[in-house]
Scaffold this motif. Structure first.
Motif, PDB file in Angstrom:
ATOM      1  N   PRO A  15      51.354  47.862  62.399  1.00 40.83           N
ATOM      2  CA  PRO A  15      51.992  46.690  62.300  1.00 40.83           C
ATOM      3  C   PRO A  15      51.661  45.852  61.016  1.00 40.83           C
ATOM      4  O   PRO A  15      50.733  46.225  60.595  1.00 40.83           O
ATOM      5  N   VAL A  16      52.496  44.126  60.926  1.00 37.55           N
ATOM      6  CA  VAL A  16      52.134  43.891  59.875  1.00 37.55           C
ATOM      7  C   VAL A  16      52.211  42.750  61.091  1.00 37.55           C
ATOM      8  O   VAL A  16      52.729  42.473  61.955  1.00 37.55           O
ATOM      9  N   ALA A  17      51.185  42.329  60.584  1.00 28.74           N
ATOM     10  CA  ALA A  17      50.367  40.855  61.465  1.00 28.74           C
ATOM     11  C   ALA A  17      51.284  39.477  60.683  1.00 28.74           C
ATOM     12  O   ALA A  17      50.906  39.168  59.501  1.00 28.74           O
ATOM     13  N   ILE A  18      51.689  38.561  60.977  1.00 27.97           N
ATOM     14  CA  ILE A  18      52.117  37.165  60.318  1.00 27.97           C
ATOM     15  C   ILE A  18      51.328  36.239  61.535  1.00 27.97           C
ATOM     16  O   ILE A  18      51.495  35.721  62.680  1.00 27.97           O
ATOM     17  N   LEU A  19      50.523  35.107  60.745  1.00 28.34           N
ATOM     18  CA  LEU A  19      49.754  34.255  61.280  1.00 28.34           C
ATOM     19  C   LEU A  19      50.185  33.050  61.012  1.00 28.34           C
ATOM     20  O   LEU A  19      50.553  32.380  59.987  1.00 28.34           O
ATOM     21  N   GLY A  20      51.274  32.565  62.326  1.00 23.48           N
ATOM     22  CA  GLY A  20      51.881  31.172  62.135  1.00 23.48           C
ATOM     23  C   GLY A  20      53.644  31.875  62.009  1.00 23.48           C
ATOM     24  O   GLY A  20      53.687  32.707  61.140  1.00 23.48           O
ATOM     25  N   ALA A  21      53.877  31.201  63.499  1.00 24.86           N
ATOM     26  CA  ALA A  21      55.605  31.752  63.782  1.00 24.86           C
ATOM     27  C   ALA A  21      56.687  30.256  62.863  1.00 24.86           C
ATOM     28  O   ALA A  21      57.499  30.330  64.165  1.00 24.86           O
ATOM     29  N   GLY A  22      56.027  29.767  62.305  1.00 18.15           N
ATOM     30  CA  GLY A  22      56.832  28.482  62.040  1.00 18.15           C
ATOM     31  C   GLY A  22      58.159  29.059  61.418  1.00 18.15           C
ATOM     32  O   GLY A  22      58.791  29.471  61.521  1.00 18.15           O
ATOM     33  N   VAL A  23      58.951  27.895  60.585  1.00 20.09           N
ATOM     34  CA  VAL A  23      60.118  28.256  59.778  1.00 20.09           C
ATOM     35  C   VAL A  23      59.973  29.746  59.063  1.00 20.09           C
ATOM     36  O   VAL A  23      60.965  30.510  58.697  1.00 20.09           O
ATOM     37  N   VAL A  94      49.726  29.592  58.230  1.00 20.36           N
ATOM     38  CA  VAL A  94      49.548  28.564  58.901  1.00 20.36           C
ATOM     39  C   VAL A  94      49.687  27.396  58.015  1.00 20.36           C
ATOM     40  O   VAL A  94      49.584  27.773  56.675  1.00 20.36           O
ATOM     41  N   PRO A  95      49.938  25.954  58.855  1.00 28.52           N
ATOM     42  CA  PRO A  95      49.089  24.859  58.229  1.00 28.52           C
ATOM     43  C   PRO A  95      48.902  24.953  56.826  1.00 28.52           C
ATOM     44  O   PRO A  95      47.507  25.160  56.864  1.00 28.52           O
ATOM     45  N   GLU A  96      49.313  23.718  55.657  1.00 28.22           N
ATOM     46  CA  GLU A  96      48.658  23.817  54.600  1.00 28.22           C
ATOM     47  C   GLU A  96      47.007  22.645  54.310  1.00 28.22           C
ATOM     48  O   GLU A  96      47.149  21.945  53.983  1.00 28.22           O
ATOM     49  N   LYS A  97      46.389  23.062  55.413  1.00 25.36           N
ATOM     50  CA  LYS A  97      45.113  22.627  55.486  1.00 25.36           C
ATOM     51  C   LYS A  97      44.026  23.867  54.810  1.00 25.36           C
ATOM     52  O   LYS A  97      44.001  24.393  55.360  1.00 25.36           O
ATOM     53  N   ILE A  98      43.052  23.570  53.538  1.00 26.28           N
ATOM     54  CA  ILE A  98      41.998  24.146  53.023  1.00 26.28           C
ATOM     55  C   ILE A  98      41.379  24.186  54.306  1.00 26.28           C
ATOM     56  O   ILE A  98      40.684  25.768  54.189  1.00 26.28           O
ATOM     57  N   GLU A  99      40.443  23.888  55.044  1.00 24.64           N
ATOM     58  CA  GLU A  99      39.664  24.189  56.127  1.00 24.64           C
ATOM     59  C   GLU A  99      40.184  25.333  57.100  1.00 24.64           C
ATOM     60  O   GLU A  99      39.455  25.778  57.356  1.00 24.64           O
ATOM     61  N   LEU A 100      41.309  24.246  57.790  1.00 22.74           N
ATOM     62  CA  LEU A 100      42.303  26.029  58.613  1.00 22.74           C
ATOM     63  C   LEU A 100      42.073  27.626  57.907  1.00 22.74           C
ATOM     64  O   LEU A 100      41.530  28.179  57.874  1.00 22.74           O
ATOM     65  N   LYS A 101      42.913  27.351  55.949  1.00 19.80           N
ATOM     66  CA  LYS A 101      43.240  28.381  55.997  1.00 19.80           C
ATOM     67  C   LYS A 101      41.693  29.320  55.906  1.00 19.80           C
ATOM     68  O   LYS A 101      41.135  30.683  55.844  1.00 19.80           O
ATOM     69  N   LEU A 118      44.706  41.566  53.145  1.00 20.60           N
ATOM     70  CA  LEU A 118      44.562  39.932  54.046  1.00 20.60           C
ATOM     71  C   LEU A 118      45.412  39.231  52.610  1.00 20.60           C
ATOM     72  O   LEU A 118      45.376  39.079  51.355  1.00 20.60           O
ATOM     73  N   ALA A 119      46.812  38.464  52.832  1.00 21.69           N
ATOM     74  CA  ALA A 119      47.096  37.466  51.948  1.00 21.69           C
ATOM     75  C   ALA A 119      47.216  36.113  52.765  1.00 21.69           C
ATOM     76  O   ALA A 119      47.782  36.701  53.962  1.00 21.69           O
ATOM     77  N   SER A 120      47.229  35.328  51.684  1.00 22.13           N
ATOM     78  CA  SER A 120      48.299  33.878  51.825  1.00 22.13           C
ATOM     79  C   SER A 120      49.162  33.538  51.127  1.00 22.13           C
ATOM     80  O   SER A 120      49.683  33.582  50.712  1.00 22.13           O
ATOM     81  N   ASN A 121      50.057  32.878  52.310  1.00 29.67           N
ATOM     82  CA  ASN A 121      51.863  32.824  51.736  1.00 29.67           C
ATOM     83  C   ASN A 121      51.879  30.447  51.153  1.00 29.67           C
ATOM     84  O   ASN A 121      52.584  30.479  50.936  1.00 29.67           O
ATOM     85  N   MET A 130      40.448  29.619  49.300  1.00 31.65           N
ATOM     86  CA  MET A 130      39.898  30.202  50.286  1.00 31.65           C
ATOM     87  C   MET A 130      39.162  31.239  50.989  1.00 31.65           C
ATOM     88  O   MET A 130      38.635  31.010  52.277  1.00 31.65           O
ATOM     89  N   ILE A 131      38.211  31.469  50.424  1.00 34.76           N
ATOM     90  CA  ILE A 131      37.164  33.022  50.589  1.00 34.76           C
ATOM     91  C   ILE A 131      35.594  32.293  50.304  1.00 34.76           C
ATOM     92  O   ILE A 131      35.321  33.407  50.491  1.00 34.76           O
TER      93      ILE A 131
END
Length: 610
Positions: A15-23, A94-101, A118-121, A130-131
Motif C-alpha cells: 500500500p501507499v499510506a497518506i498521513l492526513g486526509a484533508g483537502v 499533516v498540518p504545516e507545523k515543523i514540530e509535528l512533522k 518517506l515523503a513530505s508534501n 524535519m529529520i
C-alpha cells in the motif's frame, strides 16, 4: 562505500499510506488509487476520514481515465501503525507545523518498513528541517514530494533532504508518471522548491506595483492573460529572445535604483553567459538554452509568423512518388520557400518548438509497406529517421504529446495507431484493428487516418474514414495508458464517439474548451468541410442540440486534409489537395484563401510561433 539503493520489494502489491486526509491529502490518495495501488489514509478526525473516502469514491474513476488502470482499494484509519503497515511509500500531509512533522518522521522510523520511502508534501518546509530525530539510514529514504491541487494541476515536485539516495528520484519519477502526474526534480534543496519560488517573486512584484499605485489588479491580470497565456510566452525562452545582454542591462538599472544585490542576476549572467559570448538567440553560442535547443525560427517577436505545409507532390508538373516537399509559408501567403524536397508522399506534420524540430510522416509507394517517420531542425537540416521504411505501412497524420515527448501517428492501410518517443525509440502499437490480415477489401472500413492526443483528458482520438465518399466514417478514442493486462487488439477502452460521417481526415483538440475539430474530405453537402464537437470531462461526446452531434463550421474546401489551431489569435489554418491554404476564425467565419497554386496538393500543416 555507500550501498546502492534498491526499490522497495514487491512495491506493486504493497500500500501507499497518506498521513492526513484533508483537502490535499485525499486528492493525493485518489491519485495513487487511480494508478491501481492500495491506499490507506490516516487521520485522527473521524469526519476527515469519512469525507476523504467519499471524495475518492466519487472521483477515482475520473482520475483513472488518465492512468488506464483499474482503481485500487482505499480505506481510512485512525491508527498510525495500521496505516503504514507494509507500506512501500508514506506521504505525510499533516498540518504545516515543523514540530509535528519532525515528530511524525521520528515515529515513521520505527513504525514503517525499513525499505519504505518517506515523503513530505510540505509546501513551505524543506524535508531537511524535519529529520533531526532520525538516523542517517532513514534520512537516505526521506524526500519532499510536493503536490499542488489535483486534478486541476497534476504537477508534483521532488526534492532531496540533503541525504536522499539519488537512485530514489528516477524511481519516483516513473511511479509518478504511472499515476498520471508530471514530476519535476529540484537539483538541490530550495525553500519553495521550483514553482513556489517563481510564484513568490511574481506575487511580490505584483503587490509592489499595486502598492506603488502604478496599476490595478484588473489591468495586471489582463496584461498577464494577453502576454503569457494567450501569447504562450515562457520566461527563459523570452530572455533568450530579448538577449541576455539586454536582460543584464535592465536588471542592472533595477539594482542601482532599488539598492539590490547583483550577485544572482547581473553578476551571475556576466560570469556564466555574457563573458562566454552566450547572448541568447542572436548568437551562435546560445544563451540560457544551448544552441542546439534553440528554435531556428526564434527572432524578432514582430516578425511575420510562418507555417510549415506539406505538398504531397502528386500535382507537381512531373508528378512521382518522391516529389513531395515541405514548404515554409508566411501566414499572409505572400512568400514561401521549399526547405525540403524529394519526399515520398509526405502527409502528417507537427512541430516542437522547445526542442526546435519538426516531425513528419511519409506514406511511401501506395500498396507497399514502406512508410516512414522523420524529424529535422526547423530549417530542414539534421534529418533523422525515426521509423525506418518497411516498419509501418502508410503513416498519415502525426500528433504530439509535448510534455511526455511522444509522437502519435496513424497507419492507414496498416489499420493501426502507433506511438513512439521523439527519438523514434519505444515504438508501440496502441490500436490494431485487423492484425496481420491486410489483404481483405473489407479492411478499408478500418483504415486509421487522423490522430490527436489530449494529455489533460488522458485520451487520444483517431479517425477511420471508411470507403471514399462512403458516408461511414467514424471517430474513436481510447486511454493514453492501455488498460492493464490488455493488448492493442483487445483493449476494452476503445469507444466510437461519432459515426456516419462522410470521410473524416485530420483531427486536433483544444483542451481548455474540450473542443474536437476535424476536416472531412467526403461528398457535399456535409463533406469537404471543417467540423467540431464538444467533449465532456471524461473526454467523451457532450450531448448537443443538433441531430448530427457535431457542428459544420465551414464548407467549400477541395478535398480537405490538414488543420492547425492558432487559439491565441482565434484562427484555424486548413489545407486541401486542391493546392490551397485557408484561414478562418475558430467559429468557421471569415474563411479566406491565403495561398493557392495549381501544381500543389497540400496535406499536413504546422504553425511556427515567433
Amino acid at each position: 562505500m555507500r550501498p546502492t539503493w534498491q526499490p522497495p520489494q514487491d512495491y506493486r502489491s504493497r500500500p501507499v499510506a497518506i498521513l492526513g486526509a484533508g483537502v490535499l491529502g485525499r486528492r493525493v490518495g485518489c491519485i495513487w488509487a487511480s494508478a491501481g495501488y492500495s491506499v490507506r489514509l490516516r487521520d485522527p478526525s473521524e469526519q476527515q476520514r469519512a469525507d476523504a473516502i467519499t471524495y475518492i469514491r466519487e472521483n477515482v474513476e475520473a482520475y483513472s481515465a488518465k492512468t488506464g488502470k483499474t482503481p485500487g482499494p482505499f480505506e481510512a484509519v485512525e491508527d498510525m501503525k495500521e496505516a503504514v503497515e507494509n507500506a512501500w511509500l508514506v506521504i505525510e500531509a499533516v498540518p504545516e507545523k515543523i514540530e509535528l512533522k519532525t515528530a511524525t518522521f521520528a515515529e515513521l522510523e520505527t513504525a514503517a518498513p525499513q525499505d519504505c520511502i518517506l515523503a513530505s508534501n510540505s509546501s513551505s518546509y524543506k524535508s531537511s528541517e524535519m529529520i533531526s530525530k532520525v538516523n542517517d539510514q532513514t534520512k537516505s529514504r526521506i524526500l519532499n514530494m510536493h503536490y499542488y491541487m489535483p486534478p486541476q494541476c497534476m504537477i508534483v515536485e521532488l526534492m532531496t533532504d540533503g541525504y536522499t539516495s539519488p537512485e530514489i528520484f528516477p524511481f519516483m519519477v516513473e511511479r509518478s508518471r504511472e499515476a498520471a502526474t508530471l514530476p519535476y526534480v529540484a537539483r538541490k534543496e530550495s525553500t519553495g522548491f521550483i514553482f513556489n519560488r517563481l510564484w513568490a517573486a511574481v506575487k511580490r512584484e505584483i503587490l509592489t506595483i499595486i502598492a506603488d499605485g502604478v496599476s490595478v489588479p484588473e489591468e495586471i491580470d489582463s496584461m498577464w492573460l494577453e502576454m503569457f497565456i494567450k501569447g504562450e510566452t515562457i520566461p527563459c525562452r523570452m530572455m533568450d529572445k530579448i538577449g541576455l545582454d539586454t536582460v543584464a542591462f535592465i536588471e542592472n538599472h533595477y539594482v542601482h535604483e532599488r539598492g539590490l544585490s547583483p550577485e544572482n542576476t547581473v553578476d551571475f549572467l556576466k560570469t556564466n553567459y555574457l563573458d562566454q559570448g552566450k547572448l541568447g538567440d542572436k548568437c551562435s553560442q546560445g544563451g540560457l538554452y544551448a544552441p542546439d535547443d534553440k528554435p531556428t525560427t526564434a527572432a524578432d517577436p514582430l516578425k511575420q509568423a510562418e507555417l510549415l505545409v506539406l505538398d504531397v507532390g502528386l500535382s507537381a508538373s512531373t508528378p512521382n512518388t518522391t516529389s513531395g516537399q515541405i514548404l515554409k509559408l508566411t501566414t499572409d501567403g505572400k512568400s514561401y520557400e521549399a526547405i525540403l524536397t524529394d519526399q515520398a508522399l509526405p502527409d502528417g506534420l507537427a512541430v516542437d518548438q522547445t526542442c526546435g524540430r519538426m516531425f513528419w510522416t511519409c506514406m511511401g509507394v501506395p500498396g507497399k509497406p514502406d512508410g516512414a517517420v522523420y524529424s529535422a531542425k526547423l530549417d530542414g537540416s539534421d534529418i533523422t529517421t525515426l521509423v525506418e521504411p518497411g516498419v509501418v505501412n502508410t503513416p498519415k497524420q502525426l500528433s504530439m504529446d509535448h510534455q511526455a515527448q511522444k509522437i502519435y501517428f496513424c497507419d492507414r492501410e496498416g489499420c493501426r495507431v502507433y506511438r513512439c518517443s521523439f527519438d523514434g525509440s519505444d515504438l508501440e502499437v496502441l490500436v490494431d484493428n485487423i492484425g496481420d490480415d491486410l489483404t481483405s477489401q473489407e479492411t478499408i472500413h478500418d483504415w486509421c487516418v487522423g490522430v490527436t492526443v489530449s494529455p489533460a483528458l488522458g485520451k487520444f482520438y483517431w479517425t477511420q474514414k471508411g470507403s471514399p465518399k462512403g458516408g461511414n466514417g467514424r471517430i474513436f478514442c481510447a486511454n493514453i495508458v492501455t488498460p492493464e493486462g490488455q493488448s492493442m487488439s483487445s483493449r476494452n477502452d476503445v469507444q466510437c464517439i461519432l459515426s456516419g460521417l462522410p470521410e473524416p481526415i485530420d483531427l486536433e483538440i483544444e483542451e481548455d474548451t474540450r473542443t474536437l475539430y476535424w476536416t472531412d474530405r467526403g461528398e457535399i453537402p456535409w463533406g469537404n468541410s471543417l467540423n467540431k464537437t464538444s467533449l465532456n470531462e471524461a473526454g467523451l461526446l457532450l450531448s448537443v442540440d443538433t441531430s448530427r452531434d457535431h457542428e459544420i463550421l465551414t464548407r467549400g474546401l477541395n478535398e480537405a486534409i490538414g488543420l492547425k489551431l492558432d487559439v491565441p489569435n482565434s484562427h484555424i489554418y486548413l489545407t486541401d489537395l486542391g493546392g490551397s491554404v485557408y484561414r478562418c476564425n475558430l467559429d468557421g467565419t471569415h474563411k479566406e484563401r491565403i495561398f493557392s497554386e495549381d501544381q500543389r496538393a497540400f496535406t499536413g500543416i504546422a504553425l511556427l510561433k515567433s
